[in-house]
Design an enzyme around this catalytic site. Structure first.
Site, PDB file in Angstrom:
ATOM      1  N   ILE A 289      -6.666   5.205  -0.372  1.00 35.97           N
ATOM      2  CA  ILE A 289      -6.391   3.935  -1.049  1.00 35.97           C
ATOM      3  C   ILE A 289      -5.223   3.204  -0.407  1.00 35.97           C
ATOM      4  CG2 ILE A 289      -7.326   4.766  -3.247  1.00 35.97           C
ATOM      5  CD1 ILE A 289      -4.356   4.961  -4.195  1.00 35.97           C
ATOM      6  N   CYS A 290      -5.233   1.873  -0.590  1.00 32.66           N
ATOM      7  CA  CYS A 290      -4.127   1.021  -0.181  1.00 32.66           C
ATOM      8  C   CYS A 290      -4.125  -0.168  -1.139  1.00 32.66           C
ATOM      9  CB  CYS A 290      -4.253   0.587   1.285  1.00 32.66           C
ATOM     10  SG  CYS A 290      -5.672  -0.450   1.641  1.00 32.66           S
ATOM     11  N   LYS A 291      -3.525  -1.252  -0.744  1.00 38.11           N
ATOM     12  CA  LYS A 291      -3.443  -2.404  -1.639  1.00 38.11           C
ATOM     13  C   LYS A 291      -4.738  -3.204  -1.680  1.00 38.11           C
ATOM     14  CE  LYS A 291      -0.632  -6.408  -2.793  1.00 38.11           C
ATOM     15  NZ  LYS A 291       0.557  -7.193  -2.453  1.00 38.11           N
TER      16      LYS A 291
ATOM     17  N   SER B 152      -6.762   1.337   4.279  1.00 32.52           N
ATOM     18  CA  SER B 152      -7.547   2.541   3.969  1.00 32.52           C
ATOM     19  C   SER B 152      -8.750   2.642   4.910  1.00 32.52           C
ATOM     20  CB  SER B 152      -7.971   2.548   2.497  1.00 32.52           C
ATOM     21  OG  SER B 152      -8.708   1.405   2.168  1.00 32.52           O
TER      22      SER B 152
ATOM     23  N   GLY C 141      -7.538  -2.665   0.929  1.00 33.15           N
ATOM     24  CA  GLY C 141      -8.682  -2.037   1.589  1.00 33.15           C
ATOM     25  C   GLY C 141      -8.620  -1.972   3.101  1.00 33.15           C
TER      26      GLY C 141
END
Length: 75
Positions: free
Chosen positions: A62-64, A69, A66
């Site tokens: 996950i990230c903020k 990631s 996409g």
């Protein structure tokens, strides 16, 4: 790489599925909050941190938004 929604990930967590969440955001972003139980590995450290990733369970990166990631999955 398969994409899922945050709601689908929450359902998996609520169901008690055995999985691993890796948050590839930067430290200042993680300081504002992280999913309980998630492992923080900033994107720039993913390649050198592969030994910290448990390949016996599904990984959810996950990230903020996409982008990071997706890059982490490519690594």
């Amino acid at each position: 790489m398969n994409l899922i929604t945050t709601e689908e990930l929450l359902q998996k967590l609520d169901a008690g599925e055995k999985l691993s969440i890796i948050d590839v955001r930067e430290s200042d972003e993680v300081a504002t909050g992280i999913i309980p139980g998630a492992k923080h590995i900033p994107l720039g450290q993913v390649e050198t941190s592969m030994d910290e990733i448990d390949s016996s369970v599904p990984q959810y990166i996950i990230c903020k938004a996409g982008g990071r990631s997706a890059m982490a999955c490519e690594i």
